[in-house]
Structures are given as structure tokens and as C-alpha cells.
Scaffold this active site. Structure first.
Site, PDB file in Angstrom:
ATOM      1  N   GLU A 209       0.694  -1.282  -0.036  1.00 31.57           N
ATOM      2  CA  GLU A 209      -0.023   0.054   0.153  1.00 31.57           C
ATOM      3  C   GLU A 209       0.766   1.243   0.013  1.00 31.57           C
ATOM      4  O   GLU A 209       0.684   2.382   0.718  1.00 31.57           O
ATOM      5  CB  GLU A 209      -0.855   0.037   1.137  1.00 31.57           C
ATOM      6  CG  GLU A 209      -1.958  -1.172   1.239  1.00 31.57           C
ATOM      7  CD  GLU A 209      -2.877  -1.132   2.161  1.00 31.57           C
ATOM      8  OE1 GLU A 209      -2.643  -0.721   3.014  1.00 31.57           O
ATOM      9  OE2 GLU A 209      -3.804  -2.209   2.156  1.00 31.57           O
TER      10      GLU A 209
ATOM     11  N   GLU B  91      -6.763  -9.761  -2.892  1.00 35.91           N
ATOM     12  CA  GLU B  91      -7.576  -9.513  -1.488  1.00 35.91           C
ATOM     13  C   GLU B  91      -8.893  -9.380  -1.874  1.00 35.91           C
ATOM     14  O   GLU B  91      -9.495  -8.352  -1.331  1.00 35.91           O
ATOM     15  CB  GLU B  91      -6.957  -8.448  -0.594  1.00 35.91           C
ATOM     16  CG  GLU B  91      -5.506  -8.580  -0.405  1.00 35.91           C
ATOM     17  CD  GLU B  91      -4.991  -7.322   0.342  1.00 35.91           C
ATOM     18  OE1 GLU B  91      -5.694  -6.800   1.156  1.00 35.91           O
ATOM     19  OE2 GLU B  91      -3.688  -7.353   0.423  1.00 35.91           O
TER      20      GLU B  91
END
Length: 563
Positions: A337, A439
Site C-alpha cells: 500500500e 484480496e
């Protein structure tokens, strides 16, 4: 009463910022017209900001459940740190007086040297009764002045979840969330190959041939919680994973706070026990993650470090983890991220430190494939263009990047749009790198609605040529980070929900091959389409059945059967 707008209709007034008309710059913010512009005659200068959320805003009329494209240009006039986040943000005010905020477009690491930065993205309006909606520029640190120009908000027409992109357009029939049946025709061409059956021998009139796929080669996986998998009393959890998935990823067990919560107090045991257990059942495993740059996920003890000591500690951590997992993992998410957090870059005052992390990882073990991994890049379009830019930069640096992880967490009660997902994947595919949905989850209280959501998301991802694999971020209501609304199975006995039944129908029936032929009708030479993987051919003749096996890849396969 709000009404739906035609596709492409502009909502903003004076989006060219030729004046201050229709734009609010609430005190203490000061705005004034300037000849510094992206296009036209003028732009608007913004200064005297006291908070990062302060910037020019405009109220717009939107329809709950509808999706809109956004764009705007911003240019910073001073730098702080290694870069600033710049965003286009929505403020939804509901009839009860409450507010909800949503980022429509985001660009991290902005600097004066970037000049005019285009923010592009999309937003889907929550399905609630609105009082009013405001869009505004935000992001830079207080005290950082900037200029804005050429803003736009346009309707995507009816339906939900369409996105931003510059790819090949939308799948036909994908309004109102997407027609997955029509997408499936493209899926067939992409994911299936020809199997040519040739039968020879004596009397073949009563020969029956069943072509049965026993194992798929396309990666379908799930996140796995080590504390449950390693618990001897949780056999049902392990059995579900072993039976239904061919890939897995540790949910938390390999993250730095898990393996070293206090400096020098290391525990790789839970992660390694789980990884070895998964591999013993033929399941391949991704590594997640070596470093996580979002401030709140950096170990507290690491936050006390700086300079050469921090660099040395990070280097040693990566080298040790790569050594502990050598030969066990197929992938690694290197710096998780990094679009949404740059703690390490900021602490070290080094905007290129992300590249160094990849170099360290690749040098420590060149075998695992290395990934970027981020959110709001496929489930919505807030960071898609920024992710493409990051991917291109890291790829050009030649530091070992293999692919892009697109997390694909869809919002609460948000219906995924295959057309929107395709557009964003098309944009990211311009980087020329493989894409993995790392995810995936959806969230809907009604399990039938949840089943529809999973089908739309999975179909859109599976049917895109850039996507190499798909992993769910969990499946059990008692262990899922989003709770029962995202679960495929529920309760202590892992009872399948409607969503679970739908997902398994896709993975184990619709996207696997099982066909039977009577040679009397099909002839001695025929062709079928099959999904890549391991196959068993069952040949029944005069009441006796024998089997032979083959493996189908991406190319065609010929199977010779002698009766």
C-alpha cells in the site's frame, strides 16, 4: 427530487475556473483568479489553508446509487517532505445531518516539479437519502498553496460501479452492474483451449468417453489465518482450504509486527507451520508482506528509528525473512500500500526508497516474483491512474518487479460492475505487467445479494486477459475481517452460504470441464473446449471402464484413445 443524468452530462459549473463563480473557498482559505492555468485563460490560486481538507468546493446534484467520473488539475506551489497527497473528495450530507466522505481521485507523492497533475477517478453515490453533496480539492499539508483548473464531474449513466480508464471500452450488456453471461463468451476464448479426441480400434459404437478435469491450473486462493489453521481442533477450516483452493496467502502471520512485535523477539513458527501445511497439500503460497508503509502498520519499535540505523534494520529484516522462507513462497508483496502510505520514505527523506526495498528483496532471493499491492485501484478508480504511474516507474527502474496486486475490496453493499472493473484493469494493463487480484471480498448482509456480488467481481476479474490469479481475503464468518457480510461459510461447521455455493459453482463447475460423449453420436474424431489443468479420460466399452490422464495447457491437446 433528483433525476438521473444522461451519460457524460457535466455536473460542475465553471469547471474551467475562469472566475470564482460557483466555487466556495470558506474562511480562512483565500482563493483568487490567476493567469497560471492548465488551459483557457485562468486558474484559481488557493492559499492560507489551515487544514489538509481545505480547498475550493462546489455543491453538485447526484443520484443515490449512480456512478460519476471525475477529473481535475492541481499544481503545488511549495513542497513539504518527500511529497504531498492531492485528492478530489466527496462530502455526502444526509437528511439526518450526518456526513460521509469518499475519495474520488487521489495522487500520492505530488511535488512542485510535477507541474500540473491530473486527478482522475470515479465515485458511486451511497444508496441513502441525501440532503446535499459537495466535491472539493484537498490533501496537501496546511500552508501548502496550490492552483486548480479544469475540473469535471460527468454521469456514467444508470447502473453502479463503472470506473475510469482508457482501455478498450465496456463489455456489452453491462449496464446496471453488468451482464456476466455476455462476458462469459469472451471468457471462453480467453480461458479455454481445444481438446482433440481421436478414437481408434475395433467396434466403437458403444464407446462412452467422459473428459473430467481433476485439477485446475488457474490460481484461485484465499487468505489463511495461521492461528486457526495451526489449531488442531479446527480441522473443518483446514479441510475447506485444502479441498477448494490451489493458492493461499498468510493473512497476518508474515507481517513484520507479527514476526517481530518487539525488537529482537522473533517468531516465525506460526507462519512456517502453516506454509508447510499448505504446501504439503499442493497449495502454492504468496508472501504478504515484507514492509508496510502505512503509518499505523509500522511496528512501534521501528518508528523510533531513523537514518542509517533504520536502513540497516529494514535491510536485515528483509534478508532474514527471505532466508527463513526460501523455497517456500511463490510471490512477495514487497512494500504494501505504498500509494497510501510513505512512512519509510518520509522518515528517511528518500522518495526513491521503495525502489531500494525491491532491490534488497530481489538480491536476497531472486526466485519469488515481486509485487506492488494496493487498494482503490480496481474496486473503485480513486487511485487507478496513480497506480499505473507507480507501476511504470518501478518497472522502468529494473528492480525485479513482476506484477501488480489489486486488492479488490468492494464497499459495503456495493454491487461490483464488470464494466467498471474491466476499464480499470485495462488502464493498469498498460504497464505491461501481470495482474493478480490479491484480496478480493464483497460485503452484503443478504447472502443471495452477496452471491450476486461475488459472481460479478469474480467474472470480471477472471475474464480479463491481464489477470493471472485471484485470491479471496478470507471465507469464514468467524474469521473474516469484514464479518458475516463477506463470508462464504458460516458457523462452527462451516455451512455454505448462498455466496459460498455460488463461488464454488463458478470455481468447480462452470470454470472446470466435465463432458461425456457417446462415440456413436460424436464420431471417432471430435473436439471440445476445456479449462487448463489435469484431466482424467474415462473410457467405457462393453461395460468395462479404463482411464488415462493428460494435462491441458494454454495450447490445444490431442488425446489418442485406442479401444
Amino acid at each position: 427530487m433528483l433525476v438521473s443524468l444522461a451519460r457524460g452530462q457535466e455536473l460542475l459549473q465553471n469547471g474551467g475556473f475562469e472566475s470564482l463563480d460557483h466555487w466556495d473557498c470558506w474562511s480562512p482559505v483565500q482563493c483568487f483568479v490567476t493567469s497560471d492555468r492548465h488551459s483557457g485563460s485562468n486558474g484559481v490560486q488557493v492559499q492560507n489553508r489551515q487544514a489538509d481538507w481545505q480547498g475550493p468546493s462546489q455543491y453538485i446534484s447526484v443520484t443515490p446509487g449512480s456512478t460519476y467520473q471525475v477529473s481535475g488539475y492541481i499544481k503545488l506551489q511549495s513542497d513539504q517532505g518527500i511529497g504531498q497527497n492531492v485528492e478530489l473528495e466527496l462530502d455526502y450530507e444526509y437528511t439526518d445531518g450526518s456526513h460521509e466522505y469518499q475519495t474520488a481521485a487521489s495522487h500520492p507523492g505530488a511535488r512542485v516539479s510535477d507541474g500540473w497533475i491530473q486527478l482522475t477517478g470515479s465515485f458511486t453515490v451511497p444508496n441513502r437519502q441525501l440532503s446535499r453533496t459537495r466535491i472539493y480539492f484537498q490533501g496537501p499539508q496546511p500552508g501548502v498553496n496550490f492552483v486548480v483548473d479544469d475540473a469535471s464531474v460527468t454521469s456514467s449513466g444508470t447502473g453502479t460501479g463503472t470506473g475510469t480508464g482508457t482501455g478498450t471500452g465496456t463489455w456489452p450488456g453491462t449496464g446496471n452492474g453488468g451482464n456476466t453471461a455476455q462476458i462469459s463468451s469472451e471468457c471462453d476464448q480467453l480461458r479455454r483451449s481445444n481438446i482433440e479426441i481421436k478414437v481408434s480400434g475395433g467396434d466403437t459404437a458403444d464407446v462412452k468417453i467422459r473428459v473430467l478435469q481433476k485439477k485446475k491450473s488457474f490460481p484461485f486462493g484465499t487468505a489463511v489465518a495461521a492461528y486457526i489453521y495451526n489449531d488442531g481442533s479446527k480441522a473443518a477450516y483446514r479441510d475447506f482450504i485444502h479441498q477448494h483452493f490451489n493458492w493461499a496467502v498468510p493473512e497476518n502471520a508474515l507481517k513484520w509486527p507479527s514476526v517481530e512485535p518487539q525488537r529482537g523477539q522473533k517468531n516465525f513458527g506460526p507462519a512456517l507451520n502453516m506454509i508447510n501445511g499448505l504446501r504439503s497439500h499442493g497449495i502454492k503460497v504468496r508472501g504478504h508482506n515484507l514492509v508496510w508503509s502505512v503509518d499505523q502498520w509500522v511496528p512501534d519499535w521501528v518508528k523510533q528509528l531513523s537514518g542509517d540505523e533504520l536502513r540497516r534494520v529494514v535491510h536485515d529484516h528483509i534478508v532474514e525473512v527471505m532466508d527463513k522462507t526460501r523455497g517456500l513462497l511463490e510471490h512477495w508483496d514487497v512494500n504494501n500500500e505504498n500509494l497510501h502510505g510513505q512512512w519509510f520514505q518520509n522518515q528517511l527523506h528518500d522518495p526513491s526508497y521503495n525502489l531500494e526495498l525491491f532491490r534488497i528483496t530481489h538480491a536476497a532471493d531472486p526466485q519469488p516474483k515481486l509485487f506492488l499491492n494496493d487498494y482503490n485501484v480496481v474496486s473503485n478508480g480513486a487511485s487507478t491512474s496513480a497506480y499505473l504511474q507507480q507501476a511504470q516507474q518501478v518497472k522502468a527502474a529494473n528492480v525485479g518487479l513482476y506484477g501488480l496486486g489489486v486488492q479488490s475490496h468492494f464497499g459495503d453493499e456495493e454491487e461490483p460492475s464488470p464494466s467498471g472493473v474491466k476499464q480499470r484493469l485495462d488502464m493498469l494493463a498498460q504497464a505491461g505487467l501481470p495482474i493478480w487480484a490479491t484480496e478480493l471480498d464483497v460485503n452484503a448482509a443478504d447472502e443471495n445479494r452477496r452471491a450476486d456480488f461475488y459472481e460479478k467481481a469474480l467474472t470480471a476479474l477472471y475474464c480479463h486477459p491481464a489477470v493471472e490469479g485471484i485470491l479471496l481475503w478470507g471465507f469464514w464468518d468467524k474469521a473474516h475481517w469484514r464479518g458475516a457480510g463477506a463470508a462464504l461459510v458460516a458457523g462452527d461447521n462451516l455451512q455454505l452460504t448462498a455466496a459460498g455455493r455460488r463461488v464454488l459453482e463458478l470455481l468447480e463447475h462452470r470454470w472446470m470441464t466435465d463432458e461425456t460423449f457417446n462415440v456413436a453420436q460424436s464420431g471417432n474424431h471430435f473436439t471440445l473446449r476445456g479449462f487448463p489443468g489435469d484431466y482424467e479420460v474415462q473410457v467405457t466399452h462393453q461395460g468395462n471402464t479404463r482411464t488415462q490422464t493428460f494435462t491441458l495447457g494454454k495450447g490445444s491437446e490431442t488425446v489418442n484413445i485406442s479401444v
